[in-house]
Design a protein around this motif. Structure first.
Motif, PDB file in Angstrom:
ATOM      1  N   LYS A  27      -5.488   1.291   4.125  1.00 24.15           N
ATOM      2  CA  LYS A  27      -4.056   1.399   4.592  1.00 24.15           C
ATOM      3  C   LYS A  27      -3.146   2.306   4.380  1.00 24.15           C
ATOM      4  CE  LYS A  27      -3.640  -2.700   7.199  1.00 24.15           C
ATOM      5  NZ  LYS A  27      -2.859  -2.653   8.486  1.00 24.15           N
ATOM      6  N   PHE A  28      -3.052   2.825   2.947  1.00 24.91           N
ATOM      7  CA  PHE A  28      -2.528   3.923   2.438  1.00 24.91           C
ATOM      8  C   PHE A  28      -3.146   5.178   2.960  1.00 24.91           C
ATOM      9  CE2 PHE A  28      -1.109   7.103  -0.581  1.00 24.91           C
ATOM     10  CZ  PHE A  28      -0.288   6.630  -1.368  1.00 24.91           C
ATOM     11  N   LEU A  29      -4.336   5.227   3.114  1.00 22.68           N
ATOM     12  CA  LEU A  29      -5.071   6.588   3.866  1.00 22.68           C
ATOM     13  C   LEU A  29      -4.517   6.743   5.210  1.00 22.68           C
ATOM     14  CD1 LEU A  29      -6.960   9.012   4.104  1.00 22.68           C
ATOM     15  CD2 LEU A  29      -8.785   7.368   4.522  1.00 22.68           C
ATOM     16  N   VAL A  30      -4.386   5.528   6.016  1.00 22.34           N
ATOM     17  CA  VAL A  30      -4.049   5.766   7.550  1.00 22.34           C
ATOM     18  C   VAL A  30      -2.376   5.896   7.679  1.00 22.34           C
ATOM     19  CG1 VAL A  30      -3.566   4.063   9.519  1.00 22.34           C
ATOM     20  CG2 VAL A  30      -5.749   3.908   8.140  1.00 22.34           C
ATOM     21  N   ALA A 275       5.235  -2.526   1.910  1.00 23.40           N
ATOM     22  CA  ALA A 275       3.973  -2.715   1.328  1.00 23.40           C
ATOM     23  C   ALA A 275       3.246  -1.653   0.562  1.00 23.40           C
ATOM     24  CB  ALA A 275       2.861  -3.122   2.287  1.00 23.40           C
ATOM     25  N   GLY A 276       4.208  -0.706   0.188  1.00 23.24           N
ATOM     26  CA  GLY A 276       3.645   0.583  -0.671  1.00 23.24           C
ATOM     27  C   GLY A 276       3.092   1.466   0.351  1.00 23.24           C
ATOM     28  N   PHE A 277       3.345   1.528   1.494  1.00 21.38           N
ATOM     29  CA  PHE A 277       2.935   2.502   2.543  1.00 21.38           C
ATOM     30  C   PHE A 277       4.117   3.326   3.192  1.00 21.38           C
ATOM     31  CE2 PHE A 277      -0.168  -1.116   2.991  1.00 21.38           C
ATOM     32  CZ  PHE A 277      -1.162  -0.943   1.588  1.00 21.38           C
ATOM     33  N   MET A 278       5.013   3.530   2.481  1.00 19.85           N
ATOM     34  CA  MET A 278       6.174   4.057   3.262  1.00 19.85           C
ATOM     35  C   MET A 278       5.914   5.497   3.768  1.00 19.85           C
ATOM     36  SD  MET A 278       9.284   3.045   0.797  1.00 19.85           S
ATOM     37  CE  MET A 278       8.516   3.376  -0.764  1.00 19.85           C
ATOM     38  N   ASP A 279       6.086   5.846   5.108  1.00 21.10           N
ATOM     39  CA  ASP A 279       5.840   6.915   5.803  1.00 21.10           C
ATOM     40  C   ASP A 279       7.131   7.528   6.524  1.00 21.10           C
ATOM     41  OD1 ASP A 279       5.903   5.180   7.888  1.00 21.10           O
ATOM     42  OD2 ASP A 279       4.264   5.806   8.928  1.00 21.10           O
ATOM     43  N   PHE A 280       8.096   6.838   6.173  1.00 22.12           N
ATOM     44  CA  PHE A 280       9.520   7.152   6.881  1.00 22.12           C
ATOM     45  C   PHE A 280      10.391   8.105   5.737  1.00 22.12           C
ATOM     46  CE2 PHE A 280       9.398   2.811   5.632  1.00 22.12           C
ATOM     47  CZ  PHE A 280      10.461   2.966   4.458  1.00 22.12           C
ATOM     48  N   TYR A 281       9.800   8.415   4.630  1.00 18.10           N
ATOM     49  CA  TYR A 281      10.386   9.420   3.667  1.00 18.10           C
ATOM     50  C   TYR A 281       9.528  10.679   3.601  1.00 18.10           C
ATOM     51  CZ  TYR A 281      13.289   5.635   1.840  1.00 18.10           C
ATOM     52  OH  TYR A 281      14.404   4.491   1.819  1.00 18.10           O
TER      53      TYR A 281
END
Length: 301
Positions: A27-30, A275-281
């Motif tokens: 999930k982190f990779l995606v 969930a520790g996958f923040m992609d908005f920062y």
């Protein structure tokens, strides 16, 4: 491609081919477009995942439970910040809809973003609302995100008093959510969201001097660069004191608050933002917050 990978990960997880740890890495990779290092984390996303899998999460089921956390808030001497509770039910069949006030906010204690805001009970489709919450009560939140603490929360439905949106600055059509990033009791950044709709929200990150930092956000069709700036709350010091008390002893937490006039209200404590996958920062900001997050052991070497 991202949707296909998510679908494959979902299927493999439900078939128990993937462990929660491996699922989180994929999930982190995606989401974050890089392979993570959870054992030796650097940025705040990696450190949140370290805490998920290797840290002490014994209090997390309380922090994340929107009903049980109320007692924790009281223990911190902040009971006066709690939004008045109207009711708590373990199933939709227990709800006495006739006894509810004309306006209220209803949510699951373990949910995220699935809130029903009722501004006029006479217009509320009760059957649709019941089906909505029946589905949420059955939802398994910990499976795909690696947020294992959610599995330890007994789901329930709560209703709270509706706060007055007309008190909000910027002519916001929703309550301004002051999402304060707190590092071991030290608040350092506030991520404001307002004019929230299902697929749209204005967002802005402010530092402790209330300087706006657009360079720390990733602007998308969902998170929009605001034309207006959120003014610094008149009760800023009181707000920061409250989140400091709530976050003491926690390496990093996002503590959400509301302000109506000069009255502050507690929203929630989020240990695993996105969930520790923040992609908005931006990566710069994620790295900055990672440097400020001091984990209980030296896992960065």
């Amino acid at each position: 491609m991202k949707s296909l990978i998510n679908f494959i990960v979902t299927i493999l997880t439900h078939l128990h081919v993937l462990t929660p740890l491996r699922t989180s890495k994929l999930k982190f990779l995606v989401k974050c477009h890089k392979w993570p290092n959870f054992k030796h984390p650097k940025d705040v996303n990696e450190k949140i995942n370290w805490m998920k899998f290797y840290g002490d999460t014994s209090m997390w089921p309380i922090y994340a439970d929107k009903y049980r956390v109320r007692e924790f808030v009281k223990e911190c001497g902040l009971g006066n910040t709690l939004i008045p509770l109207i009711g708590k039910w373990d199933s939709v069949d227990e709800i006495d809809w006739d006894a509810l006030p004309n306006q209220f906010v209803m949510k699951c204690n373990n949910g995220s973003g699935d809130v029903v805001v009722c501004t006029d009970k006479s217009k509320l489709d009760i059957e649709t609302t019941k089906k909505h919450f029946e589905k949420l009560l059955k939802k398994k939140l910990s499976v795909l995100s690696g947020e294992l603490h959610y599995a330890k929360i007994k789901p329930c439905i709560i209703a709270e008093q509706m706060l007055d949106v007309s008190t909000q600055p910027c002519n916001s059509t929703s309550l301004i959510d002051y999402k304060v990033w707190v590092f071991d009791g030290k608040p350092l950044f506030t991520w404001c969201t307002w004019n929230r709709q299902q697929y749209h929200a204005n967002v802005a990150v402010y530092d402790m001097d209330w300087n706006f930092h657009p360079e720390w956000s990733v602007w998308t069709s969902h998170y929009v660069m605001p034309k207006d700036r959120v003014p610094k709350p008149a009760c800023f010091d009181k707000l920061m004191d409250a989140v400091s008390r709530l976050g003491r002893g926690i390496p990093v937490a996002r503590i959400d608050m509301y302000v109506c006039g000069e009255k502050i209200y507690f929203g929630e404590i989020t240990m695993t933002s996105q969930a520790g996958f923040m992609d908005f920062y931006t990566q710069e900001f994620l790295d900055k917050m990672g440097q400020l997050t001091v984990l209980p052991i030296d896992c960065e070497k």
